[in-house]
Design a protein around this motif. Structure first.
Motif: not given
Length: 859
Positions: A279-281, A223-228, A260-266, A240-249
């Protein structure tokens, strides 16, 4: 923009020549300077020998084009957004070296400099046709391929793409030899469409985790965002929301996560909510909450997280062949995300939220003159750009909910699972899905598809009730009608709820469901013998549980009971349906807007669902500013402001309702008497127990003062000096544009129309402030200014910027005959204008025409 278009016919022709794409190798050097970056693309593909085609590229300069070892004359083969390729071999290798441009429009590779620390942040946004702004490509979804991405960037940066980030290698910084650089060589992606390739780079802050997939793999999470913004990032909750979604789907689809991986970037200055890059949402960073937000916004973030995760299957693993089947991506993700939110997270009332927000959007879009079938006719890229709308998302999801009810949920989801397994890594069309659903449900879906997916418009359902002297139902029928322009009468599976008043143990009264029947409605009249002989309920509610997609009307007795006891309806979804039915009647000119104002002011304080409150208050604002008779507008706004402030003072301390009411009071303050509480909240001399006037709320309160003419420009300057952040600059732009003088509106309009280098987020904020007025008369000169600017905007700006300006600057608060006539005259005089432009303008005009009809009904 016309030179950057691509038609469906051209895409079909190109796919006939290019029989397959073996691979892309993309090398990007992000160290060459602040305006352009170096892009080298190698494409290996099969083709018809001797034939010709083209690849897509939008770039300020192309340095080299080599086809099968032959250097081509760039001046001869590169024009507009295309590189012509002639005399192809059976197997081909194309190499293109170009200098591509960074953007500040949210398209292609967006470049942002953080005002807090001066750091540079980059991200890509490629859907629909903007991968070609970064590398040479066959820009159409059916020519899938593996993509190998190599990136050179400052060594201190995070560099993220679709595949796991490799260990970097030392490299030379092209523009600053003293700065350390590095090269990241990503492994090839699975076979995906070009619009799904992604790159995010910069000194992003990151928090990492992992989960175990259903097939036993460990899937890394980031999970990424700007440093500031890092101090505000609640990464643990997001993961945790992502884990619930993975299990459900994975359980629901019976297909493991395919990447292969799941990154979420704001990311900053984003044009939309999010984008499903595998993998790069990427997400709008407004979902990083630096100030208190409402529960409606918190829930929306969860739905968005799960929407993008659903896309890993719907859209990424299996992708539509062409954009007319965009609904296969978006409608399914919208449906699946609401299902997952309701059943796998704490937001169990997600279907109520869907009813209040998504279906309201769908009904509004489906009643525009530009409505279209869910499976739309997409002639070119401009067509698809304007089809990211309430039909493709919300109506499509509503229809899927109806389909699941009609064929059975288990059968529906089994068909979806079979669809994924059969078409993994390939492209599909509507029949491919219907075949699987027919196999699992045993139903012939040909007629259903024709009625629901291939025709436009929304039906209206009304009950017809007869009762005897004892109050028992002797006859009940559901009447179905359709608008003349879209006369399709459709089948509906729906529930009919019977609600009666009961006394609770504490002595209060509640309107609760006492009986329900589920029926199939088909044709213009459907008899309901199941309820004959039953005592007539106080409220007979068609479409109980909101299974059907249709406008609902209440019979006279039920409407009276609903309006009198709206706050006593115990089921929040039933309340949402009543709210929606009454609002739709206001929009259709059947119910006076003034009575809707009374209904909201009398019942909103008892509403428990945050999104219902949010949606209803927004509709109240539209009713007051555009739908009530003009001679009553000022009095109505004053009364709303007074009442909402009183309700805010009475709301429970620290409650979601309290926060929403204060925000809405700031937005609709309209009299000198409203200045005092606004000023008091800003200065801290007025307080409400439990209400924290934090940074973002203070901006909203300040804008309320500005629009009342009660705050000087220096006050906005001072607020910006205290909050010189990206969000602060956007808030300041919006506040300045809300200045209620002709000079202030002129300055706002010119700042985004005449200047061509303003970032997308500032344009969006400025437009929002420009149309935020108490007295719409200040906007009267802009009817002509607006229409005069339409063609120059369309021909000189990128699509997303043109859309922001054309929709955002429309002086809708005028809601006048003069505005209607000016816009209609423009449409009449520009019959040959691009279809996408005409559609945008026609939709704005439709809003004005509806407002005028509502005003007449309120007179």
């Amino acid at each position: 923009m016309p030179a950057e278009n691509l038609t469906r016919a051209e895409a079909i022709e190109r796919a006939g020549v290019v029989s397959g794409v073996e691979s892309y190798s993309i090398e990007l050097d992000l160290t060459t300077g602040p305006t352009t970056f170096a892009s080298t693309t190698v494409i290996r593909f099969s083709a018809t020998p001797g034939a010709g085609t083209f690849v897509d590229l939008v770039a300020p300069s192309v340095r080299e084009v080599v086809l099968n070892g032959r250097s081509l004359d760039v001046a001869e083969v590169f024009a507009d957004s295309r590189i012509a390729l002639a005399d192809l071999d059976a197997e081909n290798e194309l190499r293109v070296v170009a200098d591509c441009a960074y953007t500040n429009t949210g398209e292609g590779l967006h470049r942002f400099v953080d005002p807090v620390d001066g750091e540079v942040y980059l991200y890509t946004q490629f859907e629909v046709p903007d991968a070609r702004r970064v590398f040479a490509t066959f820009e159409q979804p059916d020519l899938k391929a593996p993509f190998s991405v190599t990136v050179t960037a400052p060594a201190a940066w995070q560099v993220v793409s679709n595949q796991p980030t490799p260990e970097p290698e030392a490299a030379r910084h092209a523009a600053e030899p003293g700065t350390e650089a590095a090269t990241w060589r990503f492994e090839p992606t699975p076979r995906i469409s070009s619009y799904l390739v992604a790159l995010v780079a910069g000194p992003y802050a990151v928090q990492r985790g992992e989960l175990t997939s259903s097939d036993g793999r460990t899937v890394p999470l980031g999970v990424f965002c700007r440093a500031s913004l890092a101090e505000h990032l609640d990464a643990d909750y997001i993961m945790e929301t992502t884990r619930k979604g993975f299990a459900f789907y994975e359980k629901t689809f019976d297909v493991p996560y395919p990447f292969d991986k799941y990154d979420q970037l704001f990311v900053p200055e984003y044009n939309m909510g999010a984008m499903e890059n595998p993998g790069c949402v990427t997400f709008t960073e407004s979902y990083v909450f630096r100030s208190q937000v409402t529960d409606a916004v918190r829930e929306r973030r969860v739905v968005t997280i799960l929407h993008e995760l659903a896309h890993m299957w719907f859209g990424d693993l299996v992708t539509m062949k062409w954009w007319n089947d965009l609904w296969l991506n978006e409608s399914f993700a919208e449906y699946a995300s609401t299902l997952a939110t309701a059943e796998a997270t704490e937001w169990e009332a997600a279907w109520t939220t869907f009813s209040a927000m998504e279906k309201t959007w769908a009904y509004r879009q489906d009643q525009l003159p530009t409505t279209h079938p869910i499976v739309a006719e997409i002639r070119d890229l401009e067509d698809v750009q304007v089809n990211f709308d309430g039909i493709t998302y919300a109506k499509g999801a509503s229809v899927l909910k109806q389909l699941a009810a009609w064929v059975g949920r288990d059968e529906f989801l089994s068909g979806v699972s079979a669809y994924f397994k059969k078409h993994a890594w390939s492209n599909t069309e509507l029949p491919d899905l219907l075949v699987e659903l027919e196999a699992t449900s045993g139903r012939d879906l040909t007629a259903w598809s024709k009625a629901w997916l291939e025709t436009a418009g929304v039906n209206t359902l009304r009950p017809e009730i007869e009762v005897d002297g004892d109050g028992r139902i002797t006859a009940l029928a559901v009447l179905q009608s359709a608008p003349a322009d879209y006369p399709t009468i459709r089948p509906h599976r729906l529930a009919i709820g019977c609600y009666d008043l009961v006394e609770e143990t504490d002595g209060s009264v509640a309107l609760v469901a006492t009986h329900q029947v589920v029926i199939d409605v088909d044709g213009e009249r459907t008899e309901v013998p199941e309820l004959v002989g039953h005592e007539r309920p106080a409220l007979l509610l068609l479409n109980d549980e909101d299974l059907a997609y249709a406008k609902i009307r209440l019979d006279e007795e039920s409407l009276a009971a609903a309006l009198e006891h709206l706050s006593h309806i115990s089921d929040p979804l039933a309340r949402s349906l009543v709210w929606g039915s009454v609002w739709d009647a206001v929009r259709d000119g059947e119910t006076p807007a003034s009575s809707y104002v009374d209904l909201v002011l009398g019942n909103i304080a008892a509403e428990t669902e945050s999104t219902t409150v949010r949606t209803t208050l927004n509709q109240l604002g539209l009713a007051a500013r555009s739908y009530v008779a003009p001679e009553r507008r000022a009095e109505t706004l004053a009364r709303i402001g007074d009442r909402v402030w009183a309700l805010a003072q009475d709301a429970a301390a620290g409650s979601d309702l309290q926060l929403q009411l204060v925000k809405f009071f700031a937005a609709l303050a309209s009299t000198p008497d409203h200045v005092t509480p606004l000023r008091g909240l800003v200065q801290g001399t007025t307080t409400l127990d439990g209400l924290a006037v934090d940074t973002d709320l203070r901006w909203e309160l300040l804008q309320g003062l500005v629009q009342l003419g009660a705050a000087e420009p220096s006050e906005v300057d001072a607020a910006l000096a205290q909050d010189d952040t990206a969000t602060g600059r956007q808030s300041a732009a919006r506040a300045r544009a809300a200045t209620p003088t002709l000079e202030g509106k002129e300055a706002a309009f010119a700042s985004v129309v005449d200047a061509t280098d303003v970032p997308n987020a500032i344009i969006r904020a400025t437009a929002a402030g420009f149309v935020h007025v108490t007295d719409p008369a200040v906007l009267e000169p802009f009817a002509a200014r607006y229409t005069d600017a339409l063609l120059p905007i369309w021909t000189t700006r990128s699509y997303h910027i043109a859309e922001e300006l054309i929709e955002g600057l429309y002086p809708a608060p005028l809601a006048s005959v003069a505005l209607r006539d000016a816009v209609q005259a423009w449409l009449d005089a520009h019959a040959d204008a691009p279809a996408a432009l005409r559609r945008m303008v026609a939709e704005q005009l439709a809003g004005t025409e509806r407002a005028l009809a509502a005003q007449a009904a309120d007179a």
